[in-house]
Every structure is written in structure tokens, then in C-alpha cells.
Design a protein around this motif. Structure first.
Motif, PDB file in Angstrom:
ATOM      1  N   ASN A   1       0.826  -1.209   0.000  1.00 31.47           N
ATOM      2  CA  ASN A   1       0.000   0.000   0.000  1.00 31.47           C
ATOM      3  C   ASN A   1       0.861   1.260   0.000  1.00 31.47           C
ATOM      4  O   ASN A   1       0.561   2.242  -0.685  1.00 31.47           O
ATOM      5  N   ILE A   2       1.939   1.223   0.786  1.00 30.85           N
ATOM      6  CA  ILE A   2       2.846   2.377   0.828  1.00 30.85           C
ATOM      7  C   ILE A   2       3.497   2.590  -0.532  1.00 30.85           C
ATOM      8  O   ILE A   2       3.638   3.725  -0.997  1.00 30.85           O
TER       9      ILE A   2
ATOM     10  N   GLU B   1       0.387   3.733  -2.948  1.00 27.46           N
ATOM     11  CA  GLU B   1      -0.457   4.887  -2.620  1.00 27.46           C
ATOM     12  C   GLU B   1       0.292   6.005  -1.899  1.00 27.46           C
ATOM     13  O   GLU B   1      -0.220   7.114  -1.775  1.00 27.46           O
ATOM     14  N   HIS B   2       1.490   5.698  -1.362  1.00 26.20           N
ATOM     15  CA  HIS B   2       2.271   6.696  -0.600  1.00 26.20           C
ATOM     16  C   HIS B   2       1.440   7.290   0.541  1.00 26.20           C
ATOM     17  O   HIS B   2       1.473   8.505   0.783  1.00 26.20           O
ATOM     18  N   SER B   3       0.682   6.436   1.213  1.00 26.68           N
ATOM     19  CA  SER B   3      -0.224   6.889   2.261  1.00 26.68           C
ATOM     20  C   SER B   3       0.505   7.029   3.598  1.00 26.68           C
ATOM     21  O   SER B   3       1.199   6.107   4.044  1.00 26.68           O
ATOM     22  N   VAL B   4       0.335   8.196   4.234  1.00 28.41           N
ATOM     23  CA  VAL B   4       0.915   8.422   5.559  1.00 28.41           C
ATOM     24  C   VAL B   4       0.258   7.502   6.576  1.00 28.41           C
ATOM     25  O   VAL B   4       0.919   6.981   7.488  1.00 28.41           O
ATOM     26  N   LEU B   5      -1.049   7.278   6.421  1.00 25.08           N
ATOM     27  CA  LEU B   5      -1.775   6.391   7.330  1.00 25.08           C
ATOM     28  C   LEU B   5      -1.218   4.969   7.259  1.00 25.08           C
ATOM     29  O   LEU B   5      -1.087   4.292   8.290  1.00 25.08           O
ATOM     30  N   SER B   6      -0.862   4.531   6.063  1.00 24.08           N
ATOM     31  CA  SER B   6      -0.284   3.198   5.907  1.00 24.08           C
ATOM     32  C   SER B   6       1.076   3.109   6.590  1.00 24.08           C
ATOM     33  O   SER B   6       1.432   2.075   7.174  1.00 24.08           O
TER      34      SER B   6
ATOM     35  N   SER C   1       0.424   2.841  10.284  1.00 21.71           N
ATOM     36  CA  SER C   1      -0.066   1.489  10.573  1.00 21.71           C
ATOM     37  C   SER C   1       1.070   0.481  10.517  1.00 21.71           C
ATOM     38  O   SER C   1       1.152  -0.453  11.334  1.00 21.71           O
TER      39      SER C   1
END
Length: 256
Positions: free
Chosen positions: A26-27, A30-35, A38
């Protein structure tokens, strides 16, 4: 009961590793900070569960601190160092073997892990024999337990000198064996090109591991202090009993 516990812990670690792998993907996509948050949270949990599972580490730490006069500050610092060496040895090993032996990576990991286990066992036996010799000399020469009530800073007996010289060996012996699950997570982060994420995960894993190891070390220091202050006759048995356990642990690692 022990077999069921081992199986449950292994399954929990496997599930956590799978979740970590999913978060890494996912990181990457999507480069998600939330991921990332987590992932670091799960990395801490992985470290906790890994340290809480069966293995020689906690028994070795408990035996070492039960048989030696160490303060709580020393217990905390050595616990953190053991967890750090254990986690980062896996990280460094993954990087080196991945780039040197990509085609035979799994075989190389198994060979290195087996060698590291034998080396760790030899170090543990050396610690035990060294401690045993120092304690034998001390008890033979003094015939009393008065030395145990002295402060470490002012103690010059053979046993205390032995204690001060084995901390590094303890850290290496308890932390040297690489964890296959940890290596798998790091390998996945490398294959995805997430080098800094893998590094951060290693840092947080070491914090999780050090929490459990520290609890073991602090409890062992507490037991020794209680025995020293209330049951001084028991201290001699703790000294030799815990030291023999250290030697047995080393033999188990070498013979397995």
C-alpha cells in the motif's frame, strides 16, 4: 501446553508478517501516511510478539541478571542493546545477502542462520563458564556471602569483575541469531525499493522487542535484590543455578 503456545505464537507472527507485507504494498502504490503509521504500529507489535514467544533469549537474560549484581539502569540499557543487535543484524544480513546471492538467497539465509546459531551457542557457553569460574573462585576464597551486599562500584571481587566484562558477550549471544520472519519483512521492503521504510520498521521492531526483554531483565534484578536482602543463603544457589542454566542453553543451541 507449550507446543500449543509455540504454534499460536508462530501463527500470530505469520499473520503479522502478512499484514506488514500488505501495508508495504500500500505504501509503495499509494504513498499513504496512514499506511506508514499502521506499518510502524504493526512493527512494534511484531517486536513485542517476537520477544514474547519461546526462545533462548529471555531465559538467557533472566539467568544472567539473576546470577549477577546489576542495577535497573543496566538492565534497561542491555535489553535495548540486545533488541537492537537482534533486529539490525537481520536487516544488515538481508541487505548483504540480497545483493550478493539473489539467486540462492533462501539457501544462504538458512546457512548463515545455522552458523549464527552455533556462534551464539558458543558465546553463551563462554559466558557461563567464565561466570562459573569467577563465582567458584570467590566462594572458595571468602566462604561467606558478604560481598553480595556491597555496591558494585566499590566491589573488587573476582565475581564482580567477571560481571562487568561479559555484558558485550551477552548482547552478542542473545541478539546474534537472525529471525526468519524479520528477514522476510525486510526482504519484501527491499524488493519494493522501500529502504527507509524498512529501516524505520527495524527501529520500531527493536523498541517492541526491548520492552519485553527489559521486563524480563528488571524482574530478574528484582528477584536477585530480594534474595540478597532477605534470603542471603539463597543467593549462592541463584548464582550457580542460573550460571549452569546459561551453559545448558548454549549447549542446546550448538547440539540442535
Amino acid at each position: 501446553m507449550n507446543t500449543n503456545y509455540t504454534a499460536e505464537m508462530a501463527l500470530l507472527l505469520k499473520n503479522l508478517a502478512i499484514q506488514l507485507g500488505t501495508l508495504l504494498e500500500n505504501i509503495k502504490n499509494e504513498h499513504s501516511v496512514l499506511s506508514i503509521i499502521s506499518l510502524l504500529t504493526l512493527s512494534f507489535m511484531y517486536g513485542l510478539v517476537h520477544a514474547a514467544g519461546p526462545g533462548h533469549g529471555k531465559t538467557l537474560v533472566a539467568s544472567y541478571f539473576t546470577s549477577n549484581d546489576k542495577n535497573y539502569k543496566k538492565a534497561l540499557s542491555l535489553s535495548f542493546m540486545i533488541a537492537t543487535v537482534h533486529t539490525f543484524s537481520a536487516l544488515i544480513l538481508t541487505y548483504v545477502l540480497y545483493y550478493l546471492f539473489q539467486n540462492i538467497f533462501s539457501v544462504a539465509i538458512l546457512n548463515i542462520a545455522d552458523i549464527a546459531t552455533k556462534i551464539s551457542g558458543a558465546l553463551i557457553i563462554s559466558i557461563g563458564v567464565y561466570l562459573l569460574y569467577g563465582k567458584y573462585r570467590h566462594y572458595k576464597s571468602t566462604k561467606t556471602l558478604q560481598w553480595s551486599t556491597q555496591k558494585i562500584a566499590s566491589c573488587n571481587c573476582a565475581s564482580c569483575k567477571t560481571q562487568n566484562s561479559t555484558d558485550v558477550a551477552l548482547v552478542l549471544a542473545a541478539g546474534l541469531i537472525p529471525c526468519p520472519g524479520t528477514i522476510t519483512v525486510f526482504l519484501f521492503s527491499i524488493s519494493l525499493g522501500l529502504y527507509w521504510i524498512g529501516f524505520l520498521s527495524a527501529v520500531v521492531m527493536s523498541l517492541g522487542m526491548s520492552s519485553i526483554i527489559a521486563i524480563t531483565a528488571l524482574a530478574s534484578v528484582k528477584i536477585r535484590n530480594s534474595s540478597k536482602n532477605r534470603y542471603s543463603k539463597l543467593l549462592k544457589y541463584l548464582d550457580f543455578g542460573a550460571t549452569f542454566i546459561i551453559i545448558i542453553l548454549g549447549l542446546i543451541l550448538i547440539l540442535n
